[in-house]
Scaffold this active site. Structure first.
Site, short mmCIF file in Angstrom:
data_model
loop_
_atom_site.label_atom_id
_atom_site.label_comp_id
_atom_site.label_asym_id
_atom_site.label_seq_id
_atom_site.Cartn_x
_atom_site.Cartn_y
_atom_site.Cartn_z
N GLY A 1 0.88 -1.35 -0.08
CA GLY A 1 0.02 0.12 -0.03
C GLY A 1 1.02 1.33 -0.08
O GLY A 1 2.06 1.10 0.05
N ASP A 2 0.25 2.42 0.01
CA ASP A 2 0.86 3.67 0.09
C ASP A 2 1.95 3.59 -1.14
O ASP A 2 3.10 4.33 -1.08
CB ASP A 2 1.88 3.90 1.35
CG ASP A 2 0.75 3.76 2.62
OD1 ASP A 2 -0.34 4.24 2.32
OD2 ASP A 2 1.13 3.12 3.65
N HIS B 1 -6.20 7.77 0.15
CA HIS B 1 -5.59 8.15 -1.09
C HIS B 1 -5.70 9.56 -1.20
O HIS B 1 -6.46 10.34 -0.81
CB HIS B 1 -6.40 7.82 -2.49
CG HIS B 1 -6.51 6.35 -2.72
ND1 HIS B 1 -7.26 5.75 -3.75
CD2 HIS B 1 -5.40 5.21 -2.09
CE1 HIS B 1 -6.96 4.45 -3.53
NE2 HIS B 1 -5.83 4.23 -2.81
N GLY C 1 -1.60 8.63 10.53
CA GLY C 1 -0.57 9.42 10.82
C GLY C 1 0.61 8.71 11.26
O GLY C 1 1.73 9.17 11.96
N ALA D 1 -7.92 2.41 3.78
CA ALA D 1 -7.13 3.22 2.65
C ALA D 1 -6.87 4.61 2.84
O ALA D 1 -7.94 5.32 3.60
CB ALA D 1 -7.65 2.57 1.59
N LYS E 1 -2.61 8.78 -7.01
CA LYS E 1 -2.20 9.81 -7.81
C LYS E 1 -1.90 9.35 -9.29
O LYS E 1 -2.54 10.02 -10.28
CB LYS E 1 -0.68 10.22 -7.41
CG LYS E 1 0.27 10.93 -8.18
CD LYS E 1 1.46 10.93 -7.88
CE LYS E 1 2.62 11.01 -9.06
NZ LYS E 1 3.90 11.20 -8.61
#
Ligand code: IMP
Ligand code: MG
Length: 357
Positions: free
Chosen positions: A31-32, A62, A279, A60, A37
């Site tokens: 992920g990430d 985005h 975070g 998730a 984008k």
């Protein structure tokens, strides 16, 4: 029916079927990777009428920058940020109603209107407050605390609540509930949609079946199988775009970042590697090319987008793992050529990161 007319209808039918195009964007690591984008850019450059989220939920996040303004979507498809695009949340996604309400409210305050543009499968399961509580109280793997595991448990136990059981809530939000068995053949699809973008959440290394690190994974299907489970015709799939970063990151309690490696600390700092949902600081390691190759091949990717190359360029750190070894390069060009050779079975796109992912 006379044979000329039959032939005409047959040609029409063939024409209608053969003009539906489906592209898929999915994660090839933990992920990430910057899928949001990539999805946003693809929607901007191409004429897709429908964007479909095929897995994941509030776990998730985005992050998208549109005209210099920051937008974060969790449960909604990224297509919601394009006012000409219709959006669908399909059956494998889970829904947290109160968080979805908040997400919609924030977007509405930012000028994004979801009315008449958002569909949801009646079969999506609802995340209850009890599921969230259980997730947070029994969190050994460092989940996002969104109630994912317990809700999937209920789904498999066949005791869960689904979107169809909470119709009023979705009506109030202006979301249209659909039956996926009928959706793809509906008048709406026939008249409005000929190009679809399927958007995955999380990634191959977090997939419940394909992870190398069970139980340090999520509970959903993050691969092409998840995309296909939306019910699109397999033959209509054109591009499968696997997304990765030039280094790996992972959030959770598993030990991932080798201790005492200053370069990895620098990468985490310079790449602003903090989760957009919780975070939390993401653990970093160098790109594992062996794993990326497996992810691309198992997902049958035609493209691979490697994001955030500028982070390594700016730090002058050029390392990756391949065939079990850590390889260091003197320059970016050297590293790039090496990756291009190893990934010669896909179209490669190296992408810089003008903003946080
Ligand atoms: P869960 O999906 O909240 O149950 O979390 C399971 C594991 O997947 C944890 O290690 C999470 O940090 C990770 N995870 C879940 N969703 C994402 C995501 O969207 N990006 C990165 N990691 C995620
Ligand atoms: Mg994310």
């Amino acid at each position: 029916m006379n044979s000329a007319i039959f032939f005409f209808f047959y040609i029409c039918l063939f024409y209608v079927n053969s003009t539906m195009l489906v592209d898929v964007v999915l994660g090839c690591s933990f992920g990430d990777e910057g899928k949001g984008k990539v999805v946003f850019d693809l929607l901007q450059k191409n004429d897709y009428q429908l964007c479909v989220r095929f897995n994941g939920s509030g776990n998730a996040g985005h992050t998208i920058y549109k005209n210099g303004r920051k937008y974060v979507v969790h449960q909604l498809p990224v297509g919601i940020l394009h006012d000409t695009v219709f959006n669908l949340i399909s059956s494998d996604c889970l829904v947290d109603i109160s968080r979805l309400q908040k997400e919609i409210e924030i977007l509405q305050n930012q000028g994004i209107d979801i009315q008449n543009r958002l569909f949801i499968s009646k079969a999506c399961h609802i995340i209850t407050p009890e599921c969230i509580e259980y997730d947070r109280a029994n969190n050994k793997v460092g989940t996002t605390g969104s109630g994912i595991g317990p809700t999937f448990s209920n789904k498999m136990l066949r005791i869960g609540k689904r979107v169809e059981d909470m119709k009023e809530e979705f009506d109030k939000m202006g979301i249209q509930i659909v039956d996926m068995r009928k959706f793809w053949k509906s008048y709406f699809i026939q008249t409005h949609v000929h190009s679809i973008l399927l958007e995955g959440a999380q990634g191959f290394e977090l997939d419940i079946n394909w992870t190398n690190n069970y139980p340090y994974c999520t509970s959903s299907t993050c691969t092409l199988a998840g995309a296909i489970n939306t019910g699109v015709s397999i033959g209509d799939i054109r591009n499968i775009i696997g997304v990765s970063k030039i280094y790996d990151t992972y959030v959770g309690t598993m030990k991932f970042q080798p201790e005492g490696d200053e370069d990895l600390i620098k990468i985490g700092d310079h790449g602003h590697e903090y989760g957009s949902t919780t975070g939390r600081r993401r653990q970093c390691n160098y790109l594992n090319l062996d794993n990326l190759i497996e992810a691309l091949q198992i997902n049958q990717c035609t493209y691979c987008v490697i994001n955030k190359v500028d982070i390594l360029q700016e730090l002058n750190i050029f390392k990756l793992y391949h065939m079990g070894e850590c390889i260091e390069f003197a320059t970016w060009d050297e590293m790039k050529s090496y990756i291009m050779k190893a990934l010669d079975f896909v179209e490669l796109v190296f992408s810089s990161n003008p903003y946080e992912i």
